[in-house]
Design an enzyme around this catalytic site. Sequence first.
Site, PDB file in Angstrom:
ATOM      1  N   HIS A   1      44.573  32.169  39.826  1.00  0.00           N
ATOM      2  CA  HIS A   1      43.311  31.741  40.442  1.00  0.00           C
ATOM      3  C   HIS A   1      42.726  32.876  41.285  1.00  0.00           C
ATOM      4  CE1 HIS A   1      40.495  28.790  42.267  1.00  0.00           C
ATOM      5  NE2 HIS A   1      40.603  29.597  43.317  1.00  0.00           N
ATOM      6  N   GLU A   2      43.549  33.428  42.159  1.00  0.00           N
ATOM      7  CA  GLU A   2      43.055  34.502  43.030  1.00  0.00           C
ATOM      8  C   GLU A   2      42.779  35.777  42.240  1.00  0.00           C
ATOM      9  OE1 GLU A   2      42.113  33.697  45.848  1.00  0.00           O
ATOM     10  OE2 GLU A   2      43.130  31.766  45.967  1.00  0.00           O
TER      11      GLU A   2
ATOM     12  N   HIS B   1      39.203  35.756  41.049  1.00  0.00           N
ATOM     13  CA  HIS B   1      38.292  36.225  42.098  1.00  0.00           C
ATOM     14  C   HIS B   1      38.362  37.748  42.238  1.00  0.00           C
ATOM     15  CE1 HIS B   1      37.375  32.205  43.370  1.00  0.00           C
ATOM     16  NE2 HIS B   1      38.564  31.955  43.875  1.00  0.00           N
TER      17      HIS B   1
END
Length: 383
Positions: free
Chosen positions: A29-30, A33
Amino acid sequence: MEIITGTGSVLVGTILPFLIVLTVVVFFHELGHFLVARWCGIRVLVFSIGFGPELFGRVDRHGTRWKVSAIPLGGFVKFYGDEGAASTPDRDAVAAMNASERSVSFPAKPLWQRAAVVAAGPLANFVLAIAIFTLFFSIYGKQMVSARVDTVQPQSAAAAAGFEPGDRIVEIDGQSIESFADVQRMVSVNAGLPLDVVVERDGTRRDLVVTPELRTIEDRFGNEQRLGILGIGRSTKPSDVIVKTYLPHTAFAAAVEETWDVLERTVDYVGGVIAGRNPADQLGGPIRVAHISGQVASLGVMQLINLIAVLSISIGLINLVPIPLLDGGHLAFYAIEAVRGRPLSERVMDLSYRVGFALVLSLMIFVTWNDITTLSFFGAAKP
């Protein structure tokens, strides 16, 4: 005494699988980003797995601090120009920046780039799930049991609707049915709602209407779930067990469909909770994830990897909910900014983040209470 003597088994059997599952999901998920931010020329200050005090870390050649923190319940990426880990803009700091500094700060980037960076986190979760399902389908194929009815329980919803042994379910509410698992997926989240079912019987198709009953069932580990049930048993004949094989491109298409099915079931269930059709006791938090991780790990590595895919979809979906502090909240703010032509005022943003924090905290308390009251953790008996 049981908790003390069982600490080693709890650590290996529950905590370790939980940390593996959550770390992989949070990392991807990170990473979503992070990668899009780098692509947009944004300086990344911190990439953290977990919150709170740092356990260990290092700084890469771009100046990003990669670290693992003490509380393993999430993670964050902090960009240059952010006030905190939630990507709230530090407008005073941005105003004091020179042109060179502004060019690499997150708040000063064009709206579409900020939106792309935020959306990349949930998208990475979906990509991870699709990649795992694609790999599984390519290597192992997909084992399915025909949607043929073997038994009908007396006085069940299926008996009242006119189901008979030997019926093959081919369609529910206009959706084609390929396997018995498809039937379970459709029925489990539609307790109390009439379903239009097409069955094939003796070579002809018949239309039936059935309303699934809400029942409490137990899985192989003794966990109780409240689901919609028809009261039918699947066929056990070898001829009704099918292993569907895939080429790489068809495996990818099947993986996308599987990911969409998980998303759809999750949304249907949550929608049912909001509408009062489904019980909220199936909503779980970190304790339940740890509990399930340990149980699934006992079945094997492949099952644990499959759990990573399913949880990754859930995390991606949760983060798209338009609540301030979550990615969906940021995207909602950007949508408003696009319509207004300017961002919301600092006062409105600050109030929104406070409300968002309260909502997220309330949800965490609720799901943790659910976990405590419905699960047998550390070997304790269920209440």
